[in-house]
Scaffold this active site. Structure first.
Site, PDB file in Angstrom:
ATOM      1  N   GLU A   4       0.839  -1.213   0.000  1.00 61.28           N
ATOM      2  CA  GLU A   4       0.000   0.000   0.000  1.00 61.28           C
ATOM      3  C   GLU A   4       0.870   1.257   0.000  1.00 61.28           C
ATOM      4  O   GLU A   4       0.604   2.208  -0.733  1.00 61.28           O
ATOM      5  CB  GLU A   4      -0.934   0.029   1.220  1.00 61.28           C
ATOM      6  CG  GLU A   4      -2.081  -0.934   1.163  1.00 61.28           C
ATOM      7  CD  GLU A   4      -3.245  -0.497   0.275  1.00 61.28           C
ATOM      8  OE1 GLU A   4      -3.209   0.604  -0.335  1.00 61.28           O
ATOM      9  OE2 GLU A   4      -4.196  -1.275   0.178  1.00 61.28           O
ATOM     10  N   GLY A  53      -5.815   1.982   0.271  1.00 57.37           N
ATOM     11  CA  GLY A  53      -5.381   3.336   0.591  1.00 57.37           C
ATOM     12  C   GLY A  53      -4.390   3.364   1.741  1.00 57.37           C
ATOM     13  O   GLY A  53      -4.323   2.451   2.560  1.00 57.37           O
TER      14      GLY A  53
END
Length: 164
Positions: free
Chosen positions: A44, A121
């Site tokens: 991520e 995210g």
């Protein structure tokens, strides 16, 4: 572009909020049912850095370091998280660590990371990290801020001179 984060158009994160406690709590609750794992969290961070480099039409470089205590550092040469001064001169950073990514939330077609899991995210990393330190370098300065489970645990600290 507006200098007060609450006046910005929200294209990636909710600029009106410093912290989205509901989102951070949900990330931790979901991870309890299906642990995300360290590999996914590092991916991520790398995806975020790559997205920032790509926005400049460039490919970036990142270095991942696993420390003896099990913590991980990721350093990259991207443009850094959007940081600017508000109307009073106070430095404010776009709260990518503490609010959900509006481009990825609720998407069944979120891009998959190399581990096969969908991208969630950078706030997922912060929410699932006991502690996190985000150092940000931009053309006009460098700042560090600490987080505990995605919630800021310190103010932005100016590191401009120390990192030159």
């Amino acid at each position: 572009m507006a200098s007060d984060p609450r006046d910005r158009v929200s294209t990636t994160h909710d600029g009106a909020r410093d912290v989205d406690h509901g989102h951070l709590d949900q990330v931790r609750q979901d991870a309890g049912a299906a642990p995300v794992g360290l590999e996914h969290l590092v991916l991520e961070v790398l995806a975020y850095a790559d997205e920032e480099a790509e926005s400049r039409g460039a490919r970036g470089t990142a270095v991942v370091t696993v420390h003896d205590d099990g913590s991980v550092s990721v350093a990259d040469d991207g443009r850094g998280t959007d940081t600017r001064r508000d109307a009073t001169g106070r430095v404010v950073r776009k709260q990518v660590m503490a609010t959900q990514d509006l481009q990825l939330t609720g998407r069944d077609d979120a891009p998959a990371l190399p581990d096969g899991r969908p991208r969630c995210g950078i706030s997922t990393v912060a929410a699932l990290s006991t502690w996190l330190e985000h150092t940000n370098r931009r053309r006009d300065g460098a700042w560090t801020q600490g987080y505990e489970h995605g919630v800021p645990s310190s103010d932005l600290v100016d590191r401009t001179e120390a990192l030159r």
